[in-house]
Design a protein around this motif. Structure first.
Motif, PDB file in Angstrom:
ATOM      1  N   UNK A  77      -4.942  22.275  13.998  1.00 32.70           N
ATOM      2  CA  UNK A  77      -5.109  22.664  12.609  1.00 32.70           C
ATOM      3  C   UNK A  77      -3.729  22.837  11.966  1.00 32.70           C
ATOM      4  N   UNK A  78      -3.604  22.397  10.728  1.00 31.10           N
ATOM      5  CA  UNK A  78      -2.387  22.435   9.914  1.00 31.10           C
ATOM      6  C   UNK A  78      -1.328  21.429  10.353  1.00 31.10           C
ATOM      7  N   UNK A  79      -1.639  20.530  11.257  1.00 35.17           N
ATOM      8  CA  UNK A  79      -0.702  19.459  11.605  1.00 35.17           C
ATOM      9  C   UNK A  79      -0.817  18.382  10.529  1.00 35.17           C
ATOM     10  N   UNK A  80       0.321  17.871  10.073  1.00 34.57           N
ATOM     11  CA  UNK A  80       0.359  16.880   9.009  1.00 34.57           C
ATOM     12  C   UNK A  80       1.076  15.633   9.485  1.00 34.57           C
ATOM     13  N   UNK A  81       0.546  14.471   9.106  1.00 32.67           N
ATOM     14  CA  UNK A  81       1.191  13.197   9.404  1.00 32.67           C
ATOM     15  C   UNK A  81       1.274  12.385   8.116  1.00 32.67           C
ATOM     16  N   UNK A  82       2.290  11.539   8.032  1.00 36.18           N
ATOM     17  CA  UNK A  82       2.444  10.626   6.902  1.00 36.18           C
ATOM     18  C   UNK A  82       2.166   9.223   7.409  1.00 36.18           C
ATOM     19  N   UNK A  83       1.199   8.547   6.810  1.00 40.30           N
ATOM     20  CA  UNK A  83       0.821   7.206   7.254  1.00 40.30           C
ATOM     21  C   UNK A  83       0.700   6.271   6.063  1.00 40.30           C
ATOM     22  N   UNK A  84       0.813   4.985   6.351  1.00 41.16           N
ATOM     23  CA  UNK A  84       0.598   3.944   5.345  1.00 41.16           C
ATOM     24  C   UNK A  84      -0.905   3.825   5.110  1.00 41.16           C
ATOM     25  N   UNK A  85      -1.317   3.802   3.862  1.00 39.81           N
ATOM     26  CA  UNK A  85      -2.746   3.734   3.533  1.00 39.81           C
ATOM     27  C   UNK A  85      -3.212   2.289   3.595  1.00 39.81           C
ATOM     28  N   UNK A  86      -3.797   1.926   4.743  1.00 43.20           N
ATOM     29  CA  UNK A  86      -4.377   0.599   4.932  1.00 43.20           C
ATOM     30  C   UNK A  86      -5.900   0.752   4.907  1.00 43.20           C
ATOM     31  N   UNK A  87      -6.637  -0.336   4.825  1.00 41.28           N
ATOM     32  CA  UNK A  87      -8.096  -0.218   4.868  1.00 41.28           C
ATOM     33  C   UNK A  87      -8.608   0.440   6.154  1.00 41.28           C
ATOM     34  N   UNK A 116       0.841  -1.186   0.000  1.00 41.93           N
ATOM     35  CA  UNK A 116       0.000   0.000   0.000  1.00 41.93           C
ATOM     36  C   UNK A 116       0.887   1.252   0.000  1.00 41.93           C
ATOM     37  N   UNK A 117       0.348   2.345  -0.502  1.00 39.41           N
ATOM     38  CA  UNK A 117       1.091   3.588  -0.574  1.00 39.41           C
ATOM     39  C   UNK A 117       0.985   4.401   0.697  1.00 39.41           C
ATOM     40  N   UNK A 118       1.763   5.448   0.736  1.00 36.17           N
ATOM     41  CA  UNK A 118       1.710   6.359   1.872  1.00 36.17           C
ATOM     42  C   UNK A 118       0.917   7.590   1.481  1.00 36.17           C
ATOM     43  N   UNK A 119       0.282   8.215   2.472  1.00 30.06           N
ATOM     44  CA  UNK A 119      -0.472   9.440   2.242  1.00 30.06           C
ATOM     45  C   UNK A 119      -0.123  10.451   3.330  1.00 30.06           C
ATOM     46  N   UNK A 120      -0.260  11.726   2.981  1.00 23.82           N
ATOM     47  CA  UNK A 120      -0.120  12.805   3.947  1.00 23.82           C
ATOM     48  C   UNK A 120      -1.525  13.255   4.328  1.00 23.82           C
ATOM     49  N   UNK A 121      -1.798  13.299   5.631  1.00 20.01           N
ATOM     50  CA  UNK A 121      -3.097  13.743   6.125  1.00 20.01           C
ATOM     51  C   UNK A 121      -2.870  15.034   6.894  1.00 20.01           C
TER      52      UNK A 121
END
Length: 59
Positions: free
Chosen positions: A31-41, A1-6
């Motif tokens: 607000x405006x805090x960003x995390x990078x996570x693995x896109x799992x279901x 799975x890919x990674x996404x920035x939230x």
């Protein structure tokens, strides 16, 4: 799975408790805090529940 920035773009003030907990579980909270996570279901479901509070970008 890919990674996404939230990124949180709206406040959780006056939102239901389950949405506040979902934001916390994603690693957000301000607000405006960003995390990078693995896109799992599981993460995709969490993003779907709070989609009106966050923005998502592919990594």
């Amino acid at each position: 799975m890919g990674k996404v920035f939230i990124t949180q773009v709206k406040s959780t003030i006056k939102k239901p408790e389950n949405q506040k907990r979902t934001i916390q579980a994603l690693g957000l909270g301000k607000i405006n805090r960003t995390v990078e996570v693995e896109l799992t279901p599981q993460i995709a479901g969490m993003i779907n529940k709070v989609s009106h509070l966050v923005s998502v970008k592919e990594a």
